[in-house]
Scaffold this active site. Structure first.
Site, PDB file in Angstrom:
ATOM      1  N   HIS A 198      -0.392  12.339   7.728  1.00 56.41           N
ATOM      2  CA  HIS A 198       0.587  11.856   6.751  1.00 56.41           C
ATOM      3  C   HIS A 198      -0.340  11.177   5.757  1.00 56.41           C
ATOM      4  CE1 HIS A 198       4.643   9.995   5.543  1.00 56.41           C
ATOM      5  NE2 HIS A 198       3.821   9.771   4.668  1.00 56.41           N
ATOM      6  N   HIS A 225      -0.832  10.636   1.290  1.00 53.43           N
ATOM      7  CA  HIS A 225      -0.434  10.621  -0.190  1.00 53.43           C
ATOM      8  C   HIS A 225      -1.759  11.070  -1.032  1.00 53.43           C
ATOM      9  CE1 HIS A 225       3.704  10.054   0.381  1.00 53.43           C
ATOM     10  NE2 HIS A 225       3.433   9.168   1.321  1.00 53.43           N
ATOM     11  N   LYS A 259       9.294  17.675   3.993  1.00 52.06           N
ATOM     12  CA  LYS A 259       9.360  16.414   4.128  1.00 52.06           C
ATOM     13  C   LYS A 259      10.717  16.016   3.567  1.00 52.06           C
ATOM     14  CE  LYS A 259       8.443  12.061   4.560  1.00 52.06           C
ATOM     15  NZ  LYS A 259       7.088  11.570   3.938  1.00 52.06           N
ATOM     16  N   HIS A 312      11.211  11.047   6.508  1.00 50.77           N
ATOM     17  CA  HIS A 312      11.072   9.464   6.166  1.00 50.77           C
ATOM     18  C   HIS A 312      12.238   8.732   6.528  1.00 50.77           C
ATOM     19  CE1 HIS A 312       9.781   6.008   3.292  1.00 50.77           C
ATOM     20  NE2 HIS A 312      11.215   5.714   3.879  1.00 50.77           N
ATOM     21  N   HIS A 368       6.039   7.500  10.011  1.00 54.15           N
ATOM     22  CA  HIS A 368       5.473   5.904  10.031  1.00 54.15           C
ATOM     23  C   HIS A 368       6.753   4.925  10.626  1.00 54.15           C
ATOM     24  CE1 HIS A 368       8.536   6.545   6.852  1.00 54.15           C
ATOM     25  NE2 HIS A 368       7.400   7.082   6.004  1.00 54.15           N
ATOM     26  N   ASP A 404      -0.146   7.166   6.365  1.00 51.08           N
ATOM     27  CA  ASP A 404       0.734   7.193   5.262  1.00 51.08           C
ATOM     28  C   ASP A 404       0.090   6.437   3.924  1.00 51.08           C
ATOM     29  OD1 ASP A 404       3.097   6.980   3.389  1.00 51.08           O
ATOM     30  OD2 ASP A 404       4.074   5.259   4.435  1.00 51.08           O
TER      31      ASP A 404
END
Length: 358
Positions: A18, A20, A101, A138, A176, A246
């Site tokens: 995960h 970004h 996602k 999420h 997460h 994350d």
């Protein structure tokens, strides 16, 4: 010395399920730090502006990332959006895209186009199941009525249970996890449900992010008991739980001030190192026993369990070597020619180091 047994230990390269990586100048800054964290494979989140909702967008994005750091494997995802249809899922599978996602509308960074009603996407979930792709959740309910950032994850867990009941063969990841209730729910569901754990949630509680914007993320860290439940899950050797950092970079100015503080903690250059440090602190506090954290547990949590769930074999054979106390988290990540700057989690603190073998 706690964890002396891991000094100079060699492990397979880590898999971060995960991340970004943003785009433009921010990508240019953070993508080259992936391997610094002992990671050679990442699962990339699609919440850019605009979000990644087409196969071509995902492939173009991957090409931009590969140009910045070709020695990383990028697994790509689509953003669950009204334009995603079963036919898009079929095309995504053919193109080698890994999953989709889901963001509930408005709960975190760049989620304004997120989901309001999951039942509308049941045909998409059925096609994901048929194509053996992954649904990444999420796991928070939007704030409102009795929902706040502190119970948003608990409010979402019934949705997770319902989705698994309707699509029992669909591989679902509760991303997460931040609460003991989330850990218990993942454990109670079938083998097609797993949960990722971040490095930073293994350290922090509500008091940390309440006083430090660089610890503020969504979902927010919860109580000490919740944090300790995450540590025990990471040390359990249960393949349902594996690393998904994350890691979410924001410009330092967006974290330090302004009308709103950006939600996100940046851990990418220290992904593996921070996990070791968190487990070590957990042993020191008596949350987990040192004997429970074995080579097999570390290898599973950092690499093997996630690769297995995603069906990704590491054909590189790359390994990393662990060293205690050999690194200090930098105070500010910068790069010549770029105006954007990012503050890493636990800036200025000593941490483990990793070195690539060979």
């Amino acid at each position: 010395m706690v964890f002396e047994k891991f000094q100079d230990v060699e492990l397979p390269a880590s898999f971060d399920a995960h991340v970004h990586l943003r785009d433009g100048a921010m990508s240019n800054l953070v993508v080259p730090t992936i391997r610094q964290g002992g990671v050679n494979t990442v699962y990339v989140m699609p919440n850019l502006v605009p979000p990644i909702t087409t196969v071509q967008q995902a492939l173009d994005y991957r090409a931009r990332l590969q140009a910045l750091e070709p020695n990383v494997i990028y697994l790509m995802s689509l953003y669950l959006h009204e334009s995603i249809t079963p036919n898009v899922i079929k095309a995504a599978k053919k193109a080698g895209i890994t999953g989709v996602k889901s963001y509930p509308a408005g709960v975190t960074t760049n989620s304004s186009s997120g989901v309001v009603d999951y039942t509308l996407f049941y045909p998409v979930f059925a096609e994901l199941e048929a194509q053996n792709m992954i649904l990444n959740l999420h796991g928070e309910s939007p704030s409102g009525d009795d929902i706040t950032v502190l119970n948003a994850e608990a409010g979402f867990l019934p949705t997770l249970r319902e989705l698994h009941a309707r699509f029992p063969r669909l591989r679902i990841i509760l991303e997460h996890c931040t609460t003991a209730a989330a850990i218990a729910t993942v454990l109670a569901l079938g083998p097609t449900v797993a949960g990722t754990l971040t490095a930073h949630h293994l350290y922090i509680t509500v008091d940390d992010w309440a006083g430090d914007p660089f610890c503020f993320c969504k979902p927010v860290a919860k109580t000490p008991a919740d944090r300790d439940a995450l540590l025990r899950a990471a040390a359990s050797g249960n393949p349902k739980f594996f690393l998904g950092t994350d890691s979410a970079p924001h410009p330092a100015t967006a974290k330090r001030g302004g009308d709103r503080i950006a939600a996100g903690v940046f851990t990418q250059p220290y992904a593996t190192q921070l996990v070791l440090g968190a487990l070590e602190e957990g042993v020191e506090r008596g949350v987990v026993k040192e004997g429970e954290v074995t080579m097999e547990v570390l290898e599973g949590f950092l690499s093997g369990f996630g690769r297995r769930f995603y069906g990704v074999e590491d054909k590189t054979g790359e390994t990393i070597v662990l060293r205690k106390g050999g690194e200090e988290v930098i105070g500010l990540l910068t790069k010549e020619g770029l105006e954007v700057e990012v503050v890493p989690f636990r800036r200025g603190e000593k941490c483990w180091s990793v070195e690539w073998k060979g």
